[in-house]
Motif scaffolding. Structure first.
Motif, PDB file in Angstrom:
ATOM      1  N   ILE A  78       0.849  -1.195   0.000  1.00 25.62           N
ATOM      2  CA  ILE A  78       0.000   0.000   0.000  1.00 25.62           C
ATOM      3  C   ILE A  78       0.880   1.239   0.000  1.00 25.62           C
ATOM      4  O   ILE A  78       1.700   1.438   0.912  1.00 25.62           O
ATOM      5  N   TYR A  79       0.738   2.053  -1.038  1.00 29.62           N
ATOM      6  CA  TYR A  79       1.385   3.356  -1.095  1.00 29.62           C
ATOM      7  C   TYR A  79       0.357   4.376  -0.614  1.00 29.62           C
ATOM      8  O   TYR A  79      -0.567   4.741  -1.329  1.00 29.62           O
ATOM      9  N   GLN A  80       0.520   4.792   0.633  1.00 27.40           N
ATOM     10  CA  GLN A  80      -0.480   5.604   1.312  1.00 27.40           C
ATOM     11  C   GLN A  80      -0.057   7.072   1.338  1.00 27.40           C
ATOM     12  O   GLN A  80       0.985   7.423   1.885  1.00 27.40           O
ATOM     13  N   GLY A  81      -0.880   7.931   0.730  1.00 25.86           N
ATOM     14  CA  GLY A  81      -0.653   9.362   0.847  1.00 25.86           C
ATOM     15  C   GLY A  81      -0.638   9.763   2.311  1.00 25.86           C
ATOM     16  O   GLY A  81      -1.555   9.414   3.058  1.00 25.86           O
ATOM     17  N   VAL A  82       0.418  10.458   2.756  1.00 23.83           N
ATOM     18  CA  VAL A  82       0.601  10.756   4.181  1.00 23.83           C
ATOM     19  C   VAL A  82      -0.568  11.582   4.708  1.00 23.83           C
ATOM     20  O   VAL A  82      -0.800  12.707   4.254  1.00 23.83           O
ATOM     21  N   PRO A  83      -1.335  11.032   5.663  1.00 24.10           N
ATOM     22  CA  PRO A  83      -2.489  11.745   6.198  1.00 24.10           C
ATOM     23  C   PRO A  83      -2.127  12.564   7.439  1.00 24.10           C
ATOM     24  O   PRO A  83      -1.011  12.482   7.961  1.00 24.10           O
ATOM     25  N   LYS A  84      -3.070  13.321   7.912  1.00 20.40           N
ATOM     26  CA  LYS A  84      -2.860  14.133   9.114  1.00 20.40           C
ATOM     27  C   LYS A  84      -3.007  13.285  10.376  1.00 20.40           C
ATOM     28  O   LYS A  84      -3.655  12.240  10.376  1.00 20.40           O
ATOM     29  N   GLY A  85      -2.414  13.791  11.465  1.00 23.06           N
ATOM     30  CA  GLY A  85      -2.618  13.200  12.781  1.00 23.06           C
ATOM     31  C   GLY A  85      -2.132  11.764  12.883  1.00 23.06           C
ATOM     32  O   GLY A  85      -1.104  11.385  12.325  1.00 23.06           O
ATOM     33  N   SER A  86      -2.917  10.970  13.609  1.00 20.58           N
ATOM     34  CA  SER A  86      -2.537   9.576  13.887  1.00 20.58           C
ATOM     35  C   SER A  86      -3.211   8.585  12.931  1.00 20.58           C
ATOM     36  O   SER A  86      -3.205   7.381  13.190  1.00 20.58           O
ATOM     37  N   LYS A  87      -3.749   9.071  11.830  1.00 19.44           N
ATOM     38  CA  LYS A  87      -4.475   8.187  10.919  1.00 19.44           C
ATOM     39  C   LYS A  87      -3.601   7.072  10.357  1.00 19.44           C
ATOM     40  O   LYS A  87      -4.065   5.946  10.176  1.00 19.44           O
ATOM     41  N   LEU A  88      -2.340   7.386  10.072  1.00 16.42           N
ATOM     42  CA  LEU A  88      -1.473   6.362   9.491  1.00 16.42           C
ATOM     43  C   LEU A  88      -1.229   5.231  10.482  1.00 16.42           C
ATOM     44  O   LEU A  88      -1.080   4.065  10.082  1.00 16.42           O
ATOM     45  N   GLU A  89      -1.210   5.547  11.764  1.00 16.65           N
ATOM     46  CA  GLU A  89      -1.054   4.500  12.781  1.00 16.65           C
ATOM     47  C   GLU A  89      -2.213   3.512  12.717  1.00 16.65           C
ATOM     48  O   GLU A  89      -2.017   2.297  12.787  1.00 16.65           O
ATOM     49  N   ASP A  90      -3.429   4.034  12.573  1.00 18.25           N
ATOM     50  CA  ASP A  90      -4.606   3.167  12.461  1.00 18.25           C
ATOM     51  C   ASP A  90      -4.554   2.330  11.188  1.00 18.25           C
ATOM     52  O   ASP A  90      -4.897   1.141  11.191  1.00 18.25           O
ATOM     53  N   ILE A  91      -4.125   2.952  10.087  1.00 12.52           N
ATOM     54  CA  ILE A  91      -4.021   2.238   8.814  1.00 12.52           C
ATOM     55  C   ILE A  91      -3.036   1.075   8.937  1.00 12.52           C
ATOM     56  O   ILE A  91      -3.314  -0.049   8.505  1.00 12.52           O
ATOM     57  N   ILE A  92      -1.880   1.322   9.541  1.00  9.56           N
ATOM     58  CA  ILE A  92      -0.864   0.282   9.699  1.00  9.56           C
ATOM     59  C   ILE A  92      -1.390  -0.862  10.557  1.00  9.56           C
ATOM     60  O   ILE A  92      -1.219  -2.037  10.225  1.00  9.56           O
ATOM     61  N   GLN A  93      -2.036  -0.533  11.656  1.00 12.26           N
ATOM     62  CA  GLN A  93      -2.550  -1.577  12.544  1.00 12.26           C
ATOM     63  C   GLN A  93      -3.578  -2.454  11.838  1.00 12.26           C
ATOM     64  O   GLN A  93      -3.475  -3.691  11.841  1.00 12.26           O
ATOM     65  N   LYS A  94      -4.574  -1.838  11.234  1.00  7.88           N
ATOM     66  CA  LYS A  94      -5.658  -2.610  10.621  1.00  7.88           C
ATOM     67  C   LYS A  94      -5.186  -3.383   9.393  1.00  7.88           C
ATOM     68  O   LYS A  94      -5.587  -4.542   9.181  1.00  7.88           O
ATOM     69  N   CYS A  95      -4.337  -2.768   8.582  1.00 10.95           N
ATOM     70  CA  CYS A  95      -3.871  -3.454   7.382  1.00 10.95           C
ATOM     71  C   CYS A  95      -2.908  -4.594   7.718  1.00 10.95           C
ATOM     72  O   CYS A  95      -2.871  -5.605   7.012  1.00 10.95           O
ATOM     73  N   THR A  96      -2.151  -4.456   8.788  1.00  9.85           N
ATOM     74  CA  THR A  96      -1.320  -5.570   9.247  1.00  9.85           C
ATOM     75  C   THR A  96      -2.187  -6.749   9.635  1.00  9.85           C
ATOM     76  O   THR A  96      -1.915  -7.898   9.268  1.00  9.85           O
ATOM     77  N   GLU A  97      -3.245  -6.497  10.363  1.00  8.58           N
ATOM     78  CA  GLU A  97      -4.161  -7.569  10.757  1.00  8.58           C
ATOM     79  C   GLU A  97      -4.761  -8.259   9.546  1.00  8.58           C
ATOM     80  O   GLU A  97      -4.981  -9.477   9.553  1.00  8.58           O
ATOM     81  N   LEU A  98      -5.012  -7.506   8.484  1.00 11.49           N
ATOM     82  CA  LEU A  98      -5.669  -8.057   7.300  1.00 11.49           C
ATOM     83  C   LEU A  98      -4.709  -8.760   6.338  1.00 11.49           C
ATOM     84  O   LEU A  98      -5.160  -9.457   5.430  1.00 11.49           O
ATOM     85  N   GLY A  99      -3.390  -8.589   6.513  1.00  7.56           N
ATOM     86  CA  GLY A  99      -2.461  -9.342   5.678  1.00  7.56           C
ATOM     87  C   GLY A  99      -1.587  -8.549   4.733  1.00  7.56           C
ATOM     88  O   GLY A  99      -0.983  -9.127   3.829  1.00  7.56           O
ATOM     89  N   VAL A 100      -1.482  -7.222   4.920  1.00  2.00           N
ATOM     90  CA  VAL A 100      -0.632  -6.423   4.034  1.00  2.00           C
ATOM     91  C   VAL A 100       0.818  -6.868   4.163  1.00  2.00           C
ATOM     92  O   VAL A 100       1.259  -7.336   5.221  1.00  2.00           O
ATOM     93  N   SER A 101       1.575  -6.746   3.076  1.00  2.00           N
ATOM     94  CA  SER A 101       2.993  -7.098   3.098  1.00  2.00           C
ATOM     95  C   SER A 101       3.889  -5.893   3.345  1.00  2.00           C
ATOM     96  O   SER A 101       4.951  -6.014   3.955  1.00  2.00           O
TER      97      SER A 101
END
Length: 240
Positions: A78-101
Motif C-alpha cells: 500500500i502506497y499511502q498518501g501521508v495523512p494528518k494526525g494519527s491516521k497512518l497509525e490506524d491504517i498500519i494496525q488494521k492493514c497488518t491484521e488483514l495481511g498487508v505485506s
C-alpha cells in the motif's frame, strides 16, 4: 496461542530478554510449563514451552516447527498518501491484521502533513513498532515492511508489482475485473485527504496503474486502504 517474533531461526532453545521477557512474564503473566508460539519472521512458527523465568530472561524449549498458515499468498503493498494526525497509525494496525505485506508513506501534492527528515524517521520507528504488535496479536508469519517516507515518483520507480491499482474518487474499473486468485502481487495507491490531483493520476496511469473504484461512496483516506485490502484478500481467496 500467544505469538512473539524473533530475528533468527532457533534450534533447540530460545532465550528472551528485555521487553519481550517482561511482556511474557509480567504483561501476559505466563508461567513455567506454558506454551507459546515464536516466529522467525520468515513464515516459520515454532511451538515452545517455557522452561524458566528469571528477573531478566525467559527460557524456552522448541517443541516443534511448522510453516505459518496465516500468511496470504498474494503480496499487497500500500502506497499511502501521508495523512494528518494519527491516521497512518490506524491504517498500519488494521492493514497488518488483514495481511498487508508492506506500507509506504508517500508524499503527494495534497498532503497537509509533511514531516521533515528527523521527524519522519522518528515516526517510522513508531510505525514499525505498531506493525510488530499488530502482527503478533493477529498471528502473522511476518511483520509487514514499513518503508521510509518517499515521494510519489520514488514510489512509482520502486514498484514492481504485477497489478498496480489507483483507487480514485472519480470512478474507474471495478476491482472484480482486476483481481482474481491467480494474482500474486498488487500495489495499491491511496491519496491523502483531498485525494490525488489530475497530474498525479496521469503519472500513475503512465506507469501502468489502473484507475479503479471502491464504490459510489467517497471513503476517507484511513478507510480506503482497509476496504481495498479486504476486497483484494477476498478476491485472492485469502479470507477463507
Amino acid at each position: 496461542m500467544q505469538k512473539l517474533f524473533i530475528d533468527y531461526t532457533p534450534e533447540k532453545q530460545i532465550i528472551l530478554d528485555g521487553e519481550q521477557a517482561r511482556h511474557v512474564a509480567k504483561s501476559l503473566r505466563m508461567r513455567v510449563g506454558d506454551m507459546l508460539t515464536v516466529t522467525d519472521g520468515a513464515g516459520n512458527d515454532f511451538g515452545c514451552q517455557i522452561d524458566a523465568i528469571t528477573k531478566d530472561t525467559v527460557t524456552l524449549s522448541v517443541c516443534y516447527q511448522r510453516a505459518c498458515e496465516s500468511e496470504p499468498d498474494c503480496r499487497v503493498t500500500i502506497y499511502q498518501g501521508v495523512p494528518k494526525g494519527s491516521k497512518l497509525e490506524d491504517i498500519i494496525q488494521k492493514c497488518t491484521e488483514l495481511g498487508v505485506s508492506a506500507i509506504v508513506p508517500t508524499l503527494t501534492k495534497r498532503c497537509v502533513s509533511r514531516p521533515d527528515g528527523k521527524s519522519a524517521a522518528k515516526k517510522t520507528d513508531r510505525y514499525r513498532k505498531i506493525a510488530l504488535e499488530a502482527a503478533q496479536q493477529s498471528g502473522r508469519g511476518i511483520v509487514p515492511e514499513i518503508a521510509p517516507q518517499c515521494s510519489l515518483k520514488e514510489a512509482i520507480a520502486a514498484d514492481d508489482s504485477e497489478v498496480k491499482i489507483l483507487f480514485y474518487e472519480g470512478g474507474g474499473e471495478k476491482i472484480t475485473s482486476l483481481i482474481n486468485s491467480d494474482v500474486k502481487s498488487v500495489s495499491v495507491y491511496i491519496g491523502p485527504e483531498g485525494g490525488f490531483d489530475a497530474d498525479e493520476v496521469a503519472l500513475l496511469r503512465e506507469s501502468g496503474a489502473v484507475v479503479a473504484t471502491l464504490g459510489k461512496r467517497i471513503l476517507r483516506t484511513q478507510t480506503a486502504p482497509v476496504a481495498a485490502l479486504t476486497a483484494i484478500m477476498l478476491l485472492t481467496n485469502n479470507l477463507e
